[in-house]
Design a protein around this motif. Structure first.
Motif, PDB file in Angstrom:
ATOM      1  N   TRP A 210       0.828  -1.209   0.000  1.00 12.89           N
ATOM      2  CA  TRP A 210       0.000   0.000   0.000  1.00 12.89           C
ATOM      3  C   TRP A 210       0.864   1.261   0.000  1.00 12.89           C
ATOM      4  O   TRP A 210       0.607   2.209  -0.750  1.00 12.89           O
ATOM      5  CB  TRP A 210      -0.915  -0.001   1.226  1.00 12.89           C
ATOM      6  CG  TRP A 210      -1.805   1.196   1.289  1.00 12.89           C
ATOM      7  CD1 TRP A 210      -2.981   1.377   0.616  1.00 12.89           C
ATOM      8  CD2 TRP A 210      -1.576   2.397   2.033  1.00 12.89           C
ATOM      9  NE1 TRP A 210      -3.506   2.613   0.908  1.00 12.89           N
ATOM     10  CE2 TRP A 210      -2.669   3.269   1.777  1.00 12.89           C
ATOM     11  CE3 TRP A 210      -0.572   2.823   2.896  1.00 12.89           C
ATOM     12  CZ2 TRP A 210      -2.767   4.528   2.356  1.00 12.89           C
ATOM     13  CZ3 TRP A 210      -0.680   4.083   3.468  1.00 12.89           C
ATOM     14  CH2 TRP A 210      -1.767   4.913   3.200  1.00 12.89           C
ATOM     15  N   LEU A 211       1.903   1.278   0.819  1.00 18.68           N
ATOM     16  CA  LEU A 211       2.781   2.445   0.881  1.00 18.68           C
ATOM     17  C   LEU A 211       3.503   2.675  -0.448  1.00 18.68           C
ATOM     18  O   LEU A 211       3.655   3.814  -0.893  1.00 18.68           O
ATOM     19  CB  LEU A 211       3.801   2.270   2.010  1.00 18.68           C
ATOM     20  CG  LEU A 211       3.256   2.366   3.430  1.00 18.68           C
ATOM     21  CD1 LEU A 211       4.325   1.973   4.436  1.00 18.68           C
ATOM     22  CD2 LEU A 211       2.745   3.766   3.721  1.00 18.68           C
ATOM     23  N   ILE A 212       3.945   1.597  -1.093  1.00 17.37           N
ATOM     24  CA  ILE A 212       4.634   1.732  -2.382  1.00 17.37           C
ATOM     25  C   ILE A 212       3.685   2.268  -3.439  1.00 17.37           C
ATOM     26  O   ILE A 212       4.070   3.095  -4.287  1.00 17.37           O
ATOM     27  CB  ILE A 212       5.234   0.377  -2.810  1.00 17.37           C
ATOM     28  CG1 ILE A 212       6.346  -0.038  -1.850  1.00 17.37           C
ATOM     29  CG2 ILE A 212       5.771   0.439  -4.226  1.00 17.37           C
ATOM     30  CD1 ILE A 212       6.749  -1.481  -1.980  1.00 17.37           C
ATOM     31  N   SER A 213       2.426   1.821  -3.414  1.00 16.63           N
ATOM     32  CA  SER A 213       1.437   2.317  -4.386  1.00 16.63           C
ATOM     33  C   SER A 213       1.223   3.817  -4.217  1.00 16.63           C
ATOM     34  O   SER A 213       1.200   4.574  -5.203  1.00 16.63           O
ATOM     35  CB  SER A 213       0.119   1.558  -4.207  1.00 16.63           C
ATOM     36  OG  SER A 213       0.294   0.175  -4.370  1.00 16.63           O
ATOM     37  N   VAL A 214       1.075   4.265  -2.976  1.00 15.10           N
ATOM     38  CA  VAL A 214       0.889   5.698  -2.719  1.00 15.10           C
ATOM     39  C   VAL A 214       2.143   6.481  -3.102  1.00 15.10           C
ATOM     40  O   VAL A 214       2.061   7.586  -3.669  1.00 15.10           O
ATOM     41  CB  VAL A 214       0.519   5.924  -1.242  1.00 15.10           C
ATOM     42  CG1 VAL A 214       0.430   7.409  -0.925  1.00 15.10           C
ATOM     43  CG2 VAL A 214      -0.804   5.243  -0.914  1.00 15.10           C
ATOM     44  N   TRP A 215       3.318   5.928  -2.797  1.00 12.91           N
ATOM     45  CA  TRP A 215       4.575   6.593  -3.149  1.00 12.91           C
ATOM     46  C   TRP A 215       4.716   6.716  -4.668  1.00 12.91           C
ATOM     47  O   TRP A 215       5.171   7.760  -5.177  1.00 12.91           O
ATOM     48  CB  TRP A 215       5.755   5.814  -2.585  1.00 12.91           C
ATOM     49  CG  TRP A 215       7.083   6.426  -2.874  1.00 12.91           C
ATOM     50  CD1 TRP A 215       7.716   7.398  -2.160  1.00 12.91           C
ATOM     51  CD2 TRP A 215       7.959   6.115  -3.976  1.00 12.91           C
ATOM     52  NE1 TRP A 215       8.921   7.721  -2.740  1.00 12.91           N
ATOM     53  CE2 TRP A 215       9.097   6.954  -3.855  1.00 12.91           C
ATOM     54  CE3 TRP A 215       7.894   5.231  -5.037  1.00 12.91           C
ATOM     55  CZ2 TRP A 215      10.143   6.896  -4.765  1.00 12.91           C
ATOM     56  CZ3 TRP A 215       8.938   5.195  -5.944  1.00 12.91           C
ATOM     57  CH2 TRP A 215      10.046   6.019  -5.796  1.00 12.91           C
ATOM     58  N   THR A 216       4.329   5.686  -5.414  1.00 12.07           N
ATOM     59  CA  THR A 216       4.401   5.744  -6.877  1.00 12.07           C
ATOM     60  C   THR A 216       3.450   6.795  -7.434  1.00 12.07           C
ATOM     61  O   THR A 216       3.783   7.512  -8.388  1.00 12.07           O
ATOM     62  CB  THR A 216       4.068   4.369  -7.472  1.00 12.07           C
ATOM     63  OG1 THR A 216       4.868   3.358  -6.840  1.00 12.07           O
ATOM     64  CG2 THR A 216       4.359   4.328  -8.960  1.00 12.07           C
TER      65      THR A 216
END
Length: 427
Positions: A210-216
């Motif tokens: 989830w954090l990687i998706s938001v960061w992307t």
């Protein structure tokens, strides 16, 4: 040496362009068009694997694979261990002790499996599907970004994944929605990665996805020259970003604690802890929501600066002090072994995140308060120096006028003597 000479020449050319732009406004417009075309050309020539979103896709592939592998291990364990379909049956019936010892060493707990075997099996199947689809889609995106030899490489770079590409935005938005739903489903108390289970790899991998998706998504906004999430939060005046974080984390903490109480049930042993949690968290939500709404509807002053009054600053400092004094014993009592939120899960982490944001905002307030005192002292010093200079100026002007009067031919010798003495005394 050659590189230094090139950079010096580039700087000289930039200075010449600036001078030309100041002289001629039409040349300024032409230079802006040239710069935009140059940037567009650089983006078209830049390979996809050098983009910041590629790091997000690559990391998401790795995190999704960890999530998928952990879910597969849990599902295989459930199939191989012969778990009974009825909760009242003994867990040991039809169960291989050797397999149990092997899986127990991996950190798989059997207490929840005894209570809800059917739900656990369905959750494992859903987790496998969630991780597999995300892993496959992210892996395909990684391969597309590494494409440097097929005829489609220009199509990927200049059409699909160009700057401000709507298709790429929809793909990243799909990942954000996908893993938001997965996080809600799996990390709740009775979820497969919840605090009632001991599946640490699954819990941290789903949050990492989830954090990687938001960061992307954040990187896409920056690359498209749009306002990012972090930039939007940082644009709020005063200490609003801190209060927004406190509001979000305290609200999620309240939901997590209420869910955990509904699953565990109320007990006399932990009645003090539940009362402490359900009194501290709502008390935190009220002032944080108040300060966020105040900054949202506050009219901006000169130079787009929103200035708080002295009474509001004092009230905010008192609220932060009270909240910090309430939260420190609450989080210590609740998260220690045997506490209401002692298990690794959403309640545990969000309680600590709320405390960290409170401490950070309190330190921020102290820093701003000390800065305001320092600015006030500097302002008073400036006023004192201005008054001092005015007095010195007036004294010099009076002395000059007196000297001119004495030098005039109409003044007597006695007047000159006594005025000279008074001037010497004033000096």
């Amino acid at each position: 040496m050659m590189a230094e000479e090139k950079t010096i020449k580039k700087e000289e050319k930039k200075e010449e362009k600036k001078e030309e732009e100041e002289d001629d406004p039409s040349s300024r417009e032409q230079s802006d068009n040239d710069e935009s075309s140059n940037e567009r050309q650089e983006e078209e020539e830049k390979p996809l694997y050098k983009s910041t979103r590629f790091k997000g896709y690559l990391t998401l592939t790795l995190a999704s694979s960890i999530h998928w592998k952990t879910s597969m291990d849990i599902m295989n364990f459930l199939k191989a261990s012969g778990i009974p379909m009825l909760p009242q049956q003994s867990f040991a019936e039809g169960f291989d002790p050797n397999t149990f010892e092997l899986e127990e060493s991996r950190g798989i707990d059997d207490t929840v499996l005894r209570k809800h075997p059917e739900e656990t099996q369905a959750q494992a199947q859903v987790a496998v599907v969630l991780g597999m689809i995300s892993m496959v889609v992210a892996a395909v995106l990684v391969l597309i970004h590494l494409d440097s030899f097929t005829p489609l490489k220009k199509f990927w770079r200049n059409k699909v994944f160009k700057s401000k590409s709507k298709l790429e935005f929809l793909i990243i938005l799909f990942f954000c929605i996908w893993w938001t739903a997965a996080t809600i489903i799996e990390t709740q108390t009775v979820g497969l990665a919840g605090s009632d289970h001991v599946h640490y790899n699954l819990y941290f991998s789903v949050w990492m996805c989830w954090l990687i998706s938001v960061w992307t998504l954040e990187r896409w906004c920056v690359a498209s020259k749009l306002k990012s999430i972090a930039g939007h939060l940082a644009s709020w005046p005063n200490r609003s970003p801190g209060w927004i974080g406190i509001l979000i984390f305290s609200a999620v903490s309240l939901i997590s604690v209420a869910e955990r109480l509904a699953v565990q049930g109320f007990s006399d042993e932990k009645s003090f802890q539940w009362g402490l949690l359900f009194s501290t968290i709502p008390i935190t939500i009220v002032p944080s929501l108040f300060f966020v709404l105040v900054e949202l509807f506050r009219p901006t002053k000169e130079n787009d600066k929103s200035i708080k009054s002295t009474c509001e600053n004092i009230f905010e400092g008192i609220c932060l002090l009270i909240l910090v004094l309430m939260w420190i014993p609450t989080v210590i009592v609740s998260t220690t072994p045997g506490g209401a939120a002692a298990h690794v899960g959403n309640a545990y982490f969000f309680l600590w995140f709320t405390v960290l944001f409170l401490m950070d905002t309190a330190v921020w307030w102290i820093y701003d308060w000390r800065m305001s005192v320092r600015l006030l002292i500097i302002e008073e010093q400036k006023k004192y120096r201005q008054i001092q200079q005015e007095i010195i100026k007036q004294t010099k002007e009076a002395a000059a006028e007196e000297e001119e009067r004495l030098r005039s031919p109409g003044s007597s010798l006695r007047e000159r003597f006594f005025s000279f003495e008074s001037l010497q005394a004033s000096k």
